[in-house]
Write a protein that holds these residues in place. Structure first.
Motif, mmCIF file in Angstrom:
data_model
loop_
_atom_site.group_PDB
_atom_site.id
_atom_site.type_symbol
_atom_site.label_atom_id
_atom_site.label_comp_id
_atom_site.label_asym_id
_atom_site.label_seq_id
_atom_site.Cartn_x
_atom_site.Cartn_y
_atom_site.Cartn_z
ATOM 1 N N CYS A 70 0.834 -1.209 0.000
ATOM 2 C CA CYS A 70 0.000 0.000 0.000
ATOM 3 C C CYS A 70 0.864 1.253 0.000
ATOM 4 O O CYS A 70 0.575 2.219 -0.720
ATOM 5 C CB CYS A 70 -0.937 0.016 1.220
ATOM 6 N N ASP A 71 1.918 1.234 0.786
ATOM 7 C CA ASP A 71 2.813 2.392 0.839
ATOM 8 C C ASP A 71 3.467 2.646 -0.518
ATOM 9 O O ASP A 71 3.648 3.796 -0.935
ATOM 10 C CB ASP A 71 3.894 2.185 1.906
ATOM 11 N N GLN A 72 3.814 1.556 -1.210
ATOM 12 C CA GLN A 72 4.422 1.704 -2.533
ATOM 13 C C GLN A 72 3.411 2.288 -3.536
ATOM 14 O O GLN A 72 3.757 3.128 -4.366
ATOM 15 C CB GLN A 72 4.939 0.350 -3.015
ATOM 16 N N PHE A 73 2.162 1.817 -3.435
ATOM 17 C CA PHE A 73 1.106 2.372 -4.289
ATOM 18 C C PHE A 73 0.956 3.871 -4.050
ATOM 19 O O PHE A 73 0.837 4.663 -4.991
ATOM 20 C CB PHE A 73 -0.237 1.679 -4.001
ATOM 21 N N LEU A 74 0.927 4.264 -2.783
ATOM 22 C CA LEU A 74 0.725 5.668 -2.435
ATOM 23 C C LEU A 74 1.884 6.542 -2.910
ATOM 24 O O LEU A 74 1.687 7.690 -3.302
ATOM 25 C CB LEU A 74 0.538 5.818 -0.917
ATOM 26 N N THR A 75 3.111 5.971 -2.884
ATOM 27 C CA THR A 75 4.268 6.715 -3.391
ATOM 28 C C THR A 75 4.120 6.984 -4.881
ATOM 29 O O THR A 75 4.372 8.098 -5.364
ATOM 30 C CB THR A 75 5.573 5.921 -3.131
ATOM 31 N N VAL A 76 3.701 5.950 -5.619
ATOM 32 C CA VAL A 76 3.462 6.112 -7.063
ATOM 33 C C VAL A 76 2.371 7.159 -7.294
ATOM 34 O O VAL A 76 2.484 8.022 -8.175
ATOM 35 C CB VAL A 76 3.054 4.775 -7.696
ATOM 36 N N LYS A 77 1.314 7.080 -6.483
ATOM 37 C CA LYS A 77 0.202 8.024 -6.615
ATOM 38 C C LYS A 77 0.681 9.458 -6.409
ATOM 39 O O LYS A 77 0.344 10.355 -7.194
ATOM 40 C CB LYS A 77 -0.885 7.678 -5.588
ATOM 41 N N GLU A 78 1.466 9.701 -5.373
ATOM 42 C CA GLU A 78 1.949 11.052 -5.086
ATOM 43 C C GLU A 78 2.806 11.585 -6.230
ATOM 44 O O GLU A 78 2.729 12.757 -6.593
ATOM 45 C CB GLU A 78 2.754 11.065 -3.781
ATOM 46 N N ASN A 79 3.616 10.717 -6.817
ATOM 47 C CA ASN A 79 4.454 11.136 -7.940
ATOM 48 C C ASN A 79 3.611 11.520 -9.148
ATOM 49 O O ASN A 79 3.903 12.485 -9.861
ATOM 50 C CB ASN A 79 5.438 10.023 -8.325
ATOM 51 N N LYS A 80 2.553 10.744 -9.389
ATOM 52 C CA LYS A 80 1.682 11.019 -10.527
ATOM 53 C C LYS A 80 0.951 12.346 -10.370
ATOM 54 O O LYS A 80 0.691 13.053 -11.351
ATOM 55 C CB LYS A 80 0.649 9.881 -10.689
ATOM 56 N N LEU A 81 0.593 12.689 -9.123
ATOM 57 C CA LEU A 81 -0.170 13.911 -8.881
ATOM 58 C C LEU A 81 0.621 15.165 -9.220
ATOM 59 O O LEU A 81 0.045 16.239 -9.417
ATOM 60 C CB LEU A 81 -0.634 13.972 -7.420
ATOM 61 N N GLN A 82 1.933 15.042 -9.270
ATOM 62 C CA GLN A 82 2.771 16.199 -9.560
ATOM 63 C C GLN A 82 2.816 16.499 -11.062
ATOM 64 O O GLN A 82 3.256 17.574 -11.466
ATOM 65 C CB GLN A 82 4.203 15.960 -9.046
ATOM 66 N N ARG A 83 2.376 15.563 -11.872
ATOM 67 C CA ARG A 83 2.478 15.731 -13.313
ATOM 68 C C ARG A 83 1.237 16.420 -13.889
ATOM 69 O O ARG A 83 0.182 16.422 -13.283
ATOM 70 C CB ARG A 83 2.651 14.365 -13.993
ATOM 71 N N ARG A 84 1.384 16.965 -15.073
ATOM 72 C CA ARG A 84 0.265 17.601 -15.770
ATOM 73 C C ARG A 84 -0.754 16.530 -16.146
ATOM 74 O O ARG A 84 -0.402 15.423 -16.548
ATOM 75 C CB ARG A 84 0.779 18.314 -17.034
ATOM 76 N N LEU A 85 -2.025 16.870 -16.013
ATOM 77 C CA LEU A 85 -3.094 15.910 -16.291
ATOM 78 C C LEU A 85 -3.161 15.595 -17.778
ATOM 79 O O LEU A 85 -3.229 16.499 -18.619
ATOM 80 C CB LEU A 85 -4.433 16.493 -15.820
ATOM 81 N N ASP A 86 -3.111 14.308 -18.118
ATOM 82 C CA ASP A 86 -3.308 13.864 -19.490
ATOM 83 C C ASP A 86 -4.816 13.778 -19.733
ATOM 84 O O ASP A 86 -5.490 12.908 -19.195
ATOM 85 C CB ASP A 86 -2.650 12.493 -19.692
ATOM 86 N N LEU A 87 -5.366 14.682 -20.527
ATOM 87 C CA LEU A 87 -6.810 14.807 -20.675
ATOM 88 C C LEU A 87 -7.462 13.571 -21.287
ATOM 89 O O LEU A 87 -8.564 13.176 -20.900
ATOM 90 C CB LEU A 87 -7.157 16.037 -21.514
ATOM 91 N N ASP A 88 -6.792 12.946 -22.255
ATOM 92 C CA ASP A 88 -7.380 11.760 -22.880
ATOM 93 C C ASP A 88 -7.427 10.594 -21.891
ATOM 94 O O ASP A 88 -8.412 9.856 -21.836
ATOM 95 C CB ASP A 88 -6.592 11.373 -24.134
ATOM 96 N N THR A 89 -6.365 10.445 -21.098
ATOM 97 C CA THR A 89 -6.358 9.398 -20.075
ATOM 98 C C THR A 89 -7.419 9.688 -19.017
ATOM 99 O O THR A 89 -8.163 8.785 -18.596
ATOM 100 C CB THR A 89 -4.971 9.303 -19.419
#
Length: 572
Positions: free
Chosen positions: A519-538
């Motif tokens: 779970c901690d590893q998932f949350l780390t990936v999640k936090e990293n993704k939140l820093q990126r610009r939103l891909d509108l199609d995704t």
């Protein structure tokens, strides 16, 4: 409802209108709609990526744990669908347009507050898990909340400015001043209380020349609320003397509020005030406007609904639902939050609202993908009662009933007509769905989602509906899903299962430790993704999936849950 600018005016003059209170060992009636809005928007929950439901769940849990620590017994009251008169339709359309603009801003990295699609369902699941008493009204709940609070002589927690108008015995506490994160110990004891502010209608009226509080509903109507906005009344407002001040929109609203209250304070009672309102109008308008004012003020009178009956006996009578002659099981399911406001609106108005998400505005609404599921929902609802349609039964059987859907078209809101699907005879009477076997109800659900039951056999019970919905989503021509989209969804579902394992006391310590690590590893990936610009199609692809899950969830509820309800509280 809501009076434009009144709540901010009260907060700006808190020393005059609000009193400090120490809440503990009391009942409190909570405006559920106001609470989950504020908890969602004030808790740094991610609003761009479809939910962040696990984080929101933790916030709700902490809130109610604070109440329990102070021996405060919460009773949550949720709004249902729209009023059967649909008199708030223009306001709803305006708000829907605003939400489209907010969604567009968020999609481009801007700011704004927009509720994730399934936030209400998550909120209800948490209430059930915490054994918090709650009820869902058939339509807007303000008057029912006021009546219950006065029956129990306890305060209300809300952010709705209409509660400044209601004559509440114990007042109401604005959510913004409710310091649930700041529990305080009573001196020389081990007892906790929550510091809060409480609105006093008596202090409010005394500030305005000791005005008669019976005049407040007239003030609300003249000021303009969600139900009434008469341009003809601008003639009256224009004759009032405004104090020169701010040129901002907020400042002008506050000036209007003060001018109206000061003017009304010179009248002894409502009839005299109304006579002075209409005298500024043309003679042929006066009687019509007078009647409309009296009718509009009824919105601030006590409700005939007795919610205490539900909390004490498990059922209550709602006049509107009785008038519509809805089956008893439907009325009870609505009260328990087991049927959504979407279903309430479809039953009473033949009109539903499809809420915009943070999606690609240049593409068709993400809700288009779930049209086939909605058609089946409408098919189940179209023969609920003879009172709901003027069309004869012979015509109904030949032509499926039309339902109006308010949804996004480009950057605007539009009404789209969707026809109910014609179902086999055994599914055509809503009142008899409870008589159908589990097998028949499950068959309709799985056929709608285009999945065979055997495909679901390997999956845990709580994942069967999300997997079935995913199968439907993948087969839709509207969806342009790639393999990595599917992999991401499955990883999210896996996270949910692991998160549940960490909270189950009977699991082995080694198993729990392993689940926590993942779970901690998932949350780390999640936090990293939140820093990126939103891909509108995704984002759009996942919005389409969530629309399918929402309607699959509602259809499953309507069919009395042939598949177990998925746990939305632990989803990323």
């Amino acid at each position: 409802m809501g009076i434009r600018g009144l709540m901010s005016y009260v907060e700006d003059h808190s020393s005059q209108f609000l009193i400090d209170v120490k809440l503990r060992d009391t009942k409190i009636i909570i405006d559920g709609y106001a609470l989950f809005h504020r908890l969602c928007f004030d808790s740094n929950v991610d609003l761009r990526h479809g939910g962040d439901y696990d984080s929101f769940t933790e916030v709700i849990q902490r809130f109610f744990e604070s109440l329990f620590a102070c021996k405060i017994h919460p009773y949550v009251v949720l709004d249902g669908g729209c009023d059967i008169s649909d008199k708030k339709l223009f306001t709803l359309k305006d708000r829907a347009r605003e939400k489209i603009q907010v969604a567009h801003s968020l999609s481009l990295g801007g700011r704004g507050n927009l509720l994730p699609l399934l936030i209400r369902e998550v909120f209800i699941q948490v209430l059930n898990k915490l054994h918090v008493d709650f009820v869902q009204c058939f339509s807007e709940a303000d008057r029912d909340i006021m009546t219950l609070a006065n029956h129990w002589n306890c305060p209300v927690l809300t952010m709705d400015s209409d509660f400044c108008i209601f004559d509440l015995k114990a007042g109401f506490c604005p959510v913004n001043g409710f310091q649930w994160k700041n529990l305080t110990v009573i001196k020389d004891t081990f007892l906790y209380y929550i510091p809060a502010k409480c609105f006093s209608v008596d202090k409010f009226c005394s500030y305005f020349n000791n005005m008669n509080k019976a005049l407040l509903p007239l003030f609300a109507v003249l000021c303009g609320n969600d139900y009434i906005n008469l341009p003809v009344l601008d003639t009256v407002i224009s004759r009032l003397s405004f104090t020169p001040g701010s040129s901002t929109t907020k400042g002008k609203k506050h000036q209007r509020i003060m001018a109206l209250l000061n003017w009304l304070s010179y009248f002894d009672d409502v009839p005299k005030a109304i006579d002075n309102v209409v005298k500024y109008l043309k003679i042929y308008d006066r009687e019509v406007v007078k009647a409309l004012l009296w009718d509009s003020m009824e919105e601030y009178q006590p409700s005939p609904v007795k919610l205490q009956d539900f909390f004490q006996f498990g059922a209550y009578i709602y006049p509107c639902a009785t008038y519509l002659n809805l089956p008893e099981w439907v009325q009870l399911a609505m009260a328990k939050g087991q049927l959504s406001p979407f279903v309430c609106d479809a039953l009473s108005l033949r009109r539903t609202i499809l809420h915009t998400q943070v999606e690609n505005i240049k593409r068709p609404s993400a809700h288009v993908v779930s049209v086939p599921i909605r058609k089946v929902i409408y098919g189940l609802l179209q023969n609920s009662s003879a009172n709901l349609t003027k069309v004869s039964q012979s015509k109904v059987s030949k032509q499926p009933m039309a339902f109006s859907e308010l949804e996004r078209i480009d950057k605007n809101i539009a009404t789209v007509v969707t026809h109910a699907v014609k179902l086999p005879e055994e599914y055509r009477q809503l009142g008899r769905l409870t008589e159908l076997s589990l097998s028949k109800r499950k068959t309709l659900l799985l056929e709608t989602l285009k999945v065979k039951e055997g495909i679901l056999d390997p999956f845990p019970a709580s994942l069967k509906l999300p997997i079935a919905v995913t199968c439907f989503w993948l087969q839709s021509l509207e969806t342009k899903a790639k393999l990595y989209h599917l992999q991401a969804l499955l990883m999210g579902m896996l996270y949910g299962q692991l998160h549940k394992m960490t909270r189950e006391l009977d699991n082995e310590e080694l198993l729990v430790d392993g689940a926590k690590l993942l779970c901690d590893q998932f949350l780390t990936v999640k936090e990293n993704k939140l820093q990126r610009r939103l891909d509108l199609d995704t984002a759009h692809v996942f919005c389409q999936w969530q629309c399918c899950l929402q309607m699959g969830f509602y259809l499953n509820q309507l069919l009395l849950m042939p598949l177990p309800e998925p746990d939305l509280t632990c989803q990323l």
